[in-house]
Design an enzyme around this catalytic site. Sequence first.
Site, PDB file in Angstrom:
ATOM      1  CG  ASP A   1      -2.292   0.421   1.053  1.00 51.59           C
ATOM      2  OD1 ASP A   1      -2.586   0.893  -0.301  1.00 51.59           O
ATOM      3  OD2 ASP A   1      -3.059   0.703   1.981  1.00 51.59           O
TER       4      ASP A   1
ATOM      5  CG  ASP B   1      -7.896   0.507   2.760  1.00 52.69           C
ATOM      6  OD1 ASP B   1      -6.846   0.060   2.896  1.00 52.69           O
ATOM      7  OD2 ASP B   1      -8.205   1.441   2.059  1.00 52.69           O
TER       8      ASP B   1
END
Length: 482
Positions: A333, A393
Amino acid sequence: VAADEGILHASGGGVPPVTKDYCIIYNSNWVSLPKSLDNATFRTLENLTSTVLCSASEVPSVSMKDKAVVVMRGNCTFLEKAKIAQNLGAKMLLVASKSRLSAISDNKTDFEDVTLPIALIRYNDIVDMQLMLGNEVNVTLYSPPLPEFDYSMVVIFLIAVFTVALGGFWSGVAELENLKAIASPGERETRRKKEENVTFTPVTVILFVVICCVMLVLLYFFYKWLVYVIISVFCLASAMSLYNCLAALIGEIPFGQCRITCCNKTIEVRLIFLAAFCIAAAVVWAVFRNEDRWAWILQDILGVAFCLNFIKTLKMPNFKSCVILLGLLLLYDVFFVFITPFITKNGASIMVEVAAGPFGNSEKLPVVIRVPRLEHSASTLCDLPFSLLGFGDIIVPGLLVAYCRRFDVQTRSSSVYYISCTIAYAIGMVLTFVVLALMKMGQPALLYLVPCTLLTSSLVAWRRKEMKKFWKGNSYQVGCVP
């Protein structure tokens, strides 16, 4: 070069007048726009998109005096157009562009006498303006300050925490049923047939992360083709996930259990109707996915179902695998958000470009929970009118929450791991939103969610002197639940 976002407020000639706002790009070093409509001056719009206004010979016979003039973007500079328009009495210049809006930059040294406001606007917005408001349109420009916080984030927060908590709880229920089946030999074979879980090993975790990296890079370079593959996969996976979620609820209802027999198999009629409903929901979303007024609701419902089913189905065997998965995806990420801007030609991160649709592509990836922004601003019109949170997420920390819940069931620890990890996830989400509000730029949420959940789970295991069991997971023998 200054590239500032503003709003063009257009008003039609009807009674009452119909109004609509459009995105504009302007240069704040050239002109200062009002902060609100209270101090803005309206001008009659003169549509001259048949010309680029690059020379005096191109000036049409219509009067520009005290009007807002819109012309097409051509080979000449913005200031050259503005000087011609200003000399003819125009009070505002709009330059329509058929390509993606970009920064307005020219050398103003030779055009110090040009004072009228100049703004870049999408050509499609000019067409929409004519269709929606008619030929008699009054326009003005203003640039409201960006809101410090958008309340759509609260909705995103509630959806994310609810999905993680429910997914973890559902995984714990499945684990309890497994333990009961082990204790009852008669139920063991039936339970084995129903079991649909997939267990991740450290090797498969690493392979999964590699596939994620390759897929993201391929999407960046071949987005306009692969986006339709992702849309198709999402429709299929979300329909199946919605079916699994609703079937689990329907299974608790003791009514309407009539069955039909087909090909030596029996199936409940209500499940046939449920399957048809889930398929219809996915098809409706696929057909109307670009309808911003309501399609986001259906996408969020399908997305929540997808995340719930993923968290329940994919089992992490131990805390070791959780640490490897969350740690690698955290690096993934951060790299694709913060590091790739130094590699790409346009200086944009690959993650943000793919999420927004690179190179102005109108099709968006359906891998996010999205909620319309509730605070009115130029950013809402020009960039993303939605607040977004990626499925990853929710799913990635959710797998850890699910493991904590299963560990609670296995060790009969009164949900202490599950509750602690869920609260840590909520705190990580709040921290993400705080940093987002302070930095005014997209954030890799896992940068805050992963440390919060991993550290909290580790601390609970250490305080309870169960770190060895927590780390090894199912490799040790637990007592059967009666």
